[in-house]
Design a protein around this motif. Structure first.
Motif, PDB file in Angstrom:
ATOM      1  N   ARG A  78      48.916 -30.535 -57.821  1.00 20.38           N
ATOM      2  CA  ARG A  78      49.575 -30.759 -56.531  1.00 20.38           C
ATOM      3  C   ARG A  78      48.595 -30.989 -55.391  1.00 20.38           C
ATOM      4  O   ARG A  78      48.902 -31.679 -54.432  1.00 20.38           O
ATOM      5  N   GLU A  79      47.383 -30.406 -55.480  1.00 19.43           N
ATOM      6  CA  GLU A  79      46.419 -30.539 -54.390  1.00 19.43           C
ATOM      7  C   GLU A  79      45.617 -31.847 -54.475  1.00 19.43           C
ATOM      8  O   GLU A  79      44.926 -32.206 -53.530  1.00 19.43           O
ATOM      9  N   LEU A  80      45.718 -32.557 -55.589  1.00 21.01           N
ATOM     10  CA  LEU A  80      45.031 -33.842 -55.740  1.00 21.01           C
ATOM     11  C   LEU A  80      45.978 -34.984 -55.389  1.00 21.01           C
ATOM     12  O   LEU A  80      47.199 -34.829 -55.425  1.00 21.01           O
ATOM     13  N   THR A  81      45.413 -36.139 -55.081  1.00 19.62           N
ATOM     14  CA  THR A  81      46.243 -37.321 -54.840  1.00 19.62           C
ATOM     15  C   THR A  81      46.708 -37.893 -56.176  1.00 19.62           C
ATOM     16  O   THR A  81      46.199 -37.514 -57.246  1.00 19.62           O
ATOM     17  N   ALA A  82      47.646 -38.813 -56.104  1.00 19.10           N
ATOM     18  CA  ALA A  82      48.124 -39.480 -57.311  1.00 19.10           C
ATOM     19  C   ALA A  82      46.959 -40.156 -58.034  1.00 19.10           C
ATOM     20  O   ALA A  82      46.805 -40.030 -59.257  1.00 19.10           O
ATOM     21  N   LEU A  83      46.128 -40.849 -57.283  1.00 14.83           N
ATOM     22  CA  LEU A  83      44.979 -41.551 -57.853  1.00 14.83           C
ATOM     23  C   LEU A  83      43.979 -40.570 -58.470  1.00 14.83           C
ATOM     24  O   LEU A  83      43.481 -40.797 -59.584  1.00 14.83           O
ATOM     25  N   GLU A  84      43.695 -39.479 -57.785  1.00 16.09           N
ATOM     26  CA  GLU A  84      42.755 -38.482 -58.309  1.00 16.09           C
ATOM     27  C   GLU A  84      43.275 -37.850 -59.599  1.00 16.09           C
ATOM     28  O   GLU A  84      42.509 -37.602 -60.537  1.00 16.09           O
ATOM     29  N   ASN A  85      44.576 -37.593 -59.664  1.00 12.69           N
ATOM     30  CA  ASN A  85      45.170 -37.041 -60.880  1.00 12.69           C
ATOM     31  C   ASN A  85      44.973 -37.982 -62.058  1.00 12.69           C
ATOM     32  O   ASN A  85      44.519 -37.570 -63.123  1.00 12.69           O
ATOM     33  N   LEU A  86      45.318 -39.235 -61.873  1.00 13.07           N
ATOM     34  CA  LEU A  86      45.202 -40.186 -62.984  1.00 13.07           C
ATOM     35  C   LEU A  86      43.747 -40.417 -63.365  1.00 13.07           C
ATOM     36  O   LEU A  86      43.425 -40.571 -64.548  1.00 13.07           O
ATOM     37  N   ASP A  87      42.855 -40.413 -62.385  1.00 12.24           N
ATOM     38  CA  ASP A  87      41.439 -40.582 -62.690  1.00 12.24           C
ATOM     39  C   ASP A  87      40.931 -39.396 -63.507  1.00 12.24           C
ATOM     40  O   ASP A  87      40.175 -39.571 -64.478  1.00 12.24           O
ATOM     41  N   LEU A  88      41.355 -38.191 -63.151  1.00  9.86           N
ATOM     42  CA  LEU A  88      40.965 -37.003 -63.902  1.00  9.86           C
ATOM     43  C   LEU A  88      41.436 -37.099 -65.352  1.00  9.86           C
ATOM     44  O   LEU A  88      40.662 -36.902 -66.292  1.00  9.86           O
ATOM     45  N   TYR A  89      42.716 -37.400 -65.545  1.00 12.61           N
ATOM     46  CA  TYR A  89      43.250 -37.508 -66.900  1.00 12.61           C
ATOM     47  C   TYR A  89      42.604 -38.673 -67.654  1.00 12.61           C
ATOM     48  O   TYR A  89      42.354 -38.571 -68.861  1.00 12.61           O
ATOM     49  N   GLY A  90      42.320 -39.746 -66.962  1.00 15.30           N
ATOM     50  CA  GLY A  90      41.645 -40.881 -67.600  1.00 15.30           C
ATOM     51  C   GLY A  90      40.271 -40.505 -68.111  1.00 15.30           C
ATOM     52  O   GLY A  90      39.858 -40.932 -69.198  1.00 15.30           O
ATOM     53  N   ARG A  91      39.542 -39.698 -67.349  1.00 16.79           N
ATOM     54  CA  ARG A  91      38.226 -39.239 -67.793  1.00 16.79           C
ATOM     55  C   ARG A  91      38.357 -38.259 -68.959  1.00 16.79           C
ATOM     56  O   ARG A  91      37.580 -38.315 -69.910  1.00 16.79           O
ATOM     57  N   LEU A  92      39.336 -37.371 -68.892  1.00 22.50           N
ATOM     58  CA  LEU A  92      39.542 -36.411 -69.982  1.00 22.50           C
ATOM     59  C   LEU A  92      39.853 -37.119 -71.299  1.00 22.50           C
ATOM     60  O   LEU A  92      39.386 -36.705 -72.361  1.00 22.50           O
ATOM     61  N   TYR A  93      40.638 -38.179 -71.234  1.00 24.09           N
ATOM     62  CA  TYR A  93      41.016 -38.928 -72.432  1.00 24.09           C
ATOM     63  C   TYR A  93      40.057 -40.073 -72.745  1.00 24.09           C
ATOM     64  O   TYR A  93      40.277 -40.818 -73.690  1.00 24.09           O
ATOM     65  N   ARG A  94      39.022 -40.225 -71.915  1.00 22.71           N
ATOM     66  CA  ARG A  94      38.025 -41.286 -72.105  1.00 22.71           C
ATOM     67  C   ARG A  94      38.703 -42.659 -72.240  1.00 22.71           C
ATOM     68  O   ARG A  94      38.433 -43.420 -73.169  1.00 22.71           O
ATOM     69  N   VAL A  95      39.583 -42.938 -71.293  1.00 20.42           N
ATOM     70  CA  VAL A  95      40.318 -44.201 -71.288  1.00 20.42           C
ATOM     71  C   VAL A  95      39.352 -45.333 -70.945  1.00 20.42           C
ATOM     72  O   VAL A  95      38.700 -45.300 -69.901  1.00 20.42           O
ATOM     73  N   PRO A  96      39.242 -46.330 -71.823  1.00 18.36           N
ATOM     74  CA  PRO A  96      38.383 -47.467 -71.497  1.00 18.36           C
ATOM     75  C   PRO A  96      38.983 -48.263 -70.330  1.00 18.36           C
ATOM     76  O   PRO A  96      40.203 -48.349 -70.209  1.00 18.36           O
ATOM     77  N   GLU A  97      38.121 -48.801 -69.491  1.00 18.83           N
ATOM     78  CA  GLU A  97      38.573 -49.560 -68.312  1.00 18.83           C
ATOM     79  C   GLU A  97      39.623 -48.764 -67.543  1.00 18.83           C
ATOM     80  O   GLU A  97      40.690 -49.252 -67.174  1.00 18.83           O
ATOM     81  N   ARG A  98      39.274 -47.490 -67.309  1.00 22.32           N
ATOM     82  CA  ARG A  98      40.180 -46.513 -66.709  1.00 22.32           C
ATOM     83  C   ARG A  98      40.757 -46.967 -65.377  1.00 22.32           C
ATOM     84  O   ARG A  98      41.959 -46.887 -65.141  1.00 22.32           O
TER      85      ARG A  98
END
Length: 194
Positions: A78-98
């Protein structure tokens, strides 16, 4: 992809699931229905590996990184922005071209303008759209969706209809819902819990 035999789950003295049997092949779509308290959310938590069965057997042919899970709660910070949330999860899942993938999902779900807003300030429906983006971000093979239409307005529900329709057959789905008519045309199997 998922096989359950005599599956059960107790919480102390309370039995939530009992003798559940089903087989869901890769590319299948299981529609799960039932009244409140019938064990729909528990079943999805079992399939996600978040709970262990107390009876029977459950085999899920997907690693945790291949599962997209949407729970009752959005499971975003809740304290992160929408973009920050998705970026965090993208890094955790090692999403290519995140960044490209995040931008595409934000656009697709109508969240681009809200991308820099903290999740705590978003409406329930907007947070649900973000949660859907989170569940889809790493392009999982298995999608476990618990009441995915919850909080969505008509436009959000149509976006989800389109997304599910575009992925059906290519991904495996377990969808628990009180609104089965929205997805029954996509379902290859149904499970009614009592």
């Amino acid at each position: 992809m998922i096989a359950a035999s005599g599956l059960g789950r107790d919480f102390g003295m309370k039995r939530v699931l009992r003798d559940v049997d089903f087989e869901l092949p890769r590319g299948g779509f299981l529609l799960v229905t039932g009244p409140n308290g019938s064990g729909k959310s528990t079943l999805l938590s079992l399939c996600a590996g978040l709970l262990a069965p107390t009876a029977g057997e459950l085999a899920v042919e997907a690693d945790r990184g291949e599962i997209g899970y949407l729970a009752h709660e959005p499971l975003v910070y809740r304290e992160l922005t929408a973009l920050e949330n998705l970026d965090l999860y993208g890094r955790l899942y090692r999403v290519p071209e995140r960044r490209e993938r995040i931008g595409m999902l934000l656009e697709r779900f109508g969240l681009w303008e809200a991308r820099r807003e903290r999740v705590g300030s978003l409406s329930r429906g907007t947070a649900q759209r973000l949660a859907l983006c989170r569940a889809l971000l790493h392009e999982p093979r298995l999608l476990l969706l618990d009441e995915p239409y919850s909080g969505l307005d008509h436009a959000g529900a149509r976006l989800l209809d389109d997304e599910l329709g575009s992925l059906v057959g290519d991904r495996t789905f377990v969808v628990a819902t009180h609104a089965p008519r929205r997805v029954e045309s996509l379902a290859t199997a149904a499970l009614s819990l009592a």
